[in-house]
Design an enzyme around this catalytic site. Structure first.
Site, PDB file in Angstrom:
ATOM      1  N   GLU A 258      62.369  62.560 109.133  1.00  0.00           N
ATOM      2  CA  GLU A 258      61.927  61.815 110.297  1.00  0.00           C
ATOM      3  C   GLU A 258      62.148  60.335 110.064  1.00  0.00           C
ATOM      4  O   GLU A 258      62.137  59.877 108.921  1.00  0.00           O
ATOM      5  CB  GLU A 258      60.427  62.048 110.502  1.00  0.00           C
ATOM      6  CG  GLU A 258      60.133  63.193 111.414  1.00  0.00           C
ATOM      7  CD  GLU A 258      58.647  63.362 111.586  1.00  0.00           C
ATOM      8  OE1 GLU A 258      58.186  63.348 112.726  1.00  0.00           O
ATOM      9  OE2 GLU A 258      57.951  63.480 110.568  1.00  0.00           O
TER      10      GLU A 258
ATOM     11  N   ASP B  29      52.279  71.111 107.462  1.00  0.00           N
ATOM     12  CA  ASP B  29      53.463  70.418 106.964  1.00  0.00           C
ATOM     13  C   ASP B  29      54.725  71.274 107.012  1.00  0.00           C
ATOM     14  O   ASP B  29      55.812  70.795 107.325  1.00  0.00           O
ATOM     15  CB  ASP B  29      53.231  69.926 105.529  1.00  0.00           C
ATOM     16  CG  ASP B  29      52.120  68.888 105.465  1.00  0.00           C
ATOM     17  OD1 ASP B  29      51.855  68.241 106.495  1.00  0.00           O
ATOM     18  OD2 ASP B  29      51.506  68.734 104.391  1.00  0.00           O
TER      19      ASP B  29
ATOM     20  N   ASP C  76      59.378  67.207 105.497  1.00  0.00           N
ATOM     21  CA  ASP C  76      58.240  66.489 106.054  1.00  0.00           C
ATOM     22  C   ASP C  76      57.684  65.600 104.953  1.00  0.00           C
ATOM     23  O   ASP C  76      57.418  66.055 103.846  1.00  0.00           O
ATOM     24  CB  ASP C  76      57.173  67.466 106.537  1.00  0.00           C
ATOM     25  CG  ASP C  76      56.004  66.748 107.198  1.00  0.00           C
ATOM     26  OD1 ASP C  76      56.250  66.048 108.199  1.00  0.00           O
ATOM     27  OD2 ASP C  76      54.876  66.867 106.706  1.00  0.00           O
TER      28      ASP C  76
END
Ligand SMILES: [Zn+2]
Length: 330
Positions: free
Chosen positions: A209, A289, A124
């Site tokens: 991501e 997170d 993350d």
């Protein structure tokens, strides 16, 4: 143009460098016509950095580099040249030194990448902690230097605006500003390179991501660092994974990594940007997170198993060439 008296100085230049400029111009116009870029502007002696490119084999030997029309120039070489040199870019940086970047080419053997699912990590990316790995290992906080550097740049920028146009003191202030920018860039790149190399060393597949657009609570100061850093970080991970036979799995940006409970899969719509931790209705307690990183890992593993991971496929392709950079200053 070399024959005309007003542009006769062109014959003093290296012909290869001139041809490279024409090729760059063609590319600039192609980019413009294909709507990727603005209409090309002329280079400016005042505004632009001095730089030129030699498109063919460049000689580097005994701590010297051969510059056409100039001769052998002593350099401080940062690393050995690996493979056959292709082109070289010479550029003068804000510190007044000239830097040479070489592109080298060599073939990589075609080896299929095999991934041990125990060595896959989800990551993350955030503002407070730049990197949070899903395995619970040490998080990497966003570096403190970014704030300090930004403040320094702002001060230097103000100093430039206060100086009289065309004055010597303005030139000096401009140089200080350029140096502040350069220092910030060097610090950022050093941080990112160490981080991305470490991740590629430790894991066989990395799931991240797609570029971070999840409306992070951003302060004005934090913005410039993270925006530039995240794009660069992604770029480094991409090529380092490719070079080291790792897979980089990029998760769709609409995947609800932060809001989804990793235990029951429920989506928490009440989660706000400030919540560092939250409780799901199923009773699970989550660190914001870490939960996101784990969700990214799960989604990445799913994509890897389904063979849908973009990067994984690309890395297996044949005979990738590898560009290695070398910087040297004189
Ligand atoms: Zn839950």
């Amino acid at each position: 143009m070399k024959g005309k008296p007003e542009t006769a100085w062109l014959s003093e230049c290296d012909s290869q460098a001139l041809q490279q400029v024409l090729r760059d111009l063609v590319r600039a116009f192609t980019n413009f016509f294909e709507r990727r870029a603005r209409y090309p502007r002329f280079k400016s002696k005042k505004r632009d950095r001095a730089r030129f490119r030699i498109p063919q084999r460049v000689k580097v030997a005994d701590g010297k580099v051969y510059v056409p029309k100039v001769g052998w120039v002593r350099i401080r070489q940062s690393r050995e040249v690996d493979g056959a040199t292709k082109s070289a870019t010479f550029a003068r940086e804000a510190d007044g030194h000239w830097y040479v970047s070489l592109v080298t080419e060599f073939e990589m053997p075609d080896v299929a990448i095999v991934i041990d699912s125990a060595k896959v990590v989800g990551i993350d990316l955030g503002l407070k902690d730049f990197v949070v790995p899903s395995d619970g290992s040490k998080t990497t906080p966003a570096p403190k230097f970014s704030r300090k550097a930004t403040a320094k740049i702002r001060r230097a920028q103000k100093a430039v605006s206060r100086r009289k146009l065309g004055s010597k003191r303005r030139d000096k202030a401009k140089k200080r500003l350029a140096l502040a920018h350069r220092k910030a860039r060097d610090q950022r790149n050093d941080f990112l390179h160490k981080l991305s190399t470490d991740l590629v060393d430790r894991y066989e597949a990395i799931c991240i991501e797609d570029l971070n657009v999840k409306g992070l609570a951003r302060t004005k100061l934090a913005r410039s660092f993270t925006d530039a850093a995240m794009g660069e970080f992604r770029r480094q991970l991409e090529y380092k994974c490719e070079w080291n036979r790792r897979a980089l799995v990029v998760i769709d940006r609409f995947f609800p990594s932060t809001r989804m409970c990793r235990r029951c899969g429920a989506i928490n719509d009440r989660l706000t940007l400030e919540d560092r931790a939250w409780d799901c209705d199923c009773g699970a307690h989550h660190d914001r997170d870490l939960n996101a990183a784990c969700n990214i890992l799960d989604e990445g593993l799913r994509l890897l198993a389904a063979g849908q991971a973009r990067q994984a496929k690309r890395s297996g392709s044949r005979c990738k060439t590898r560009a290695s950079e070398l910087s040297a200053s004189n």
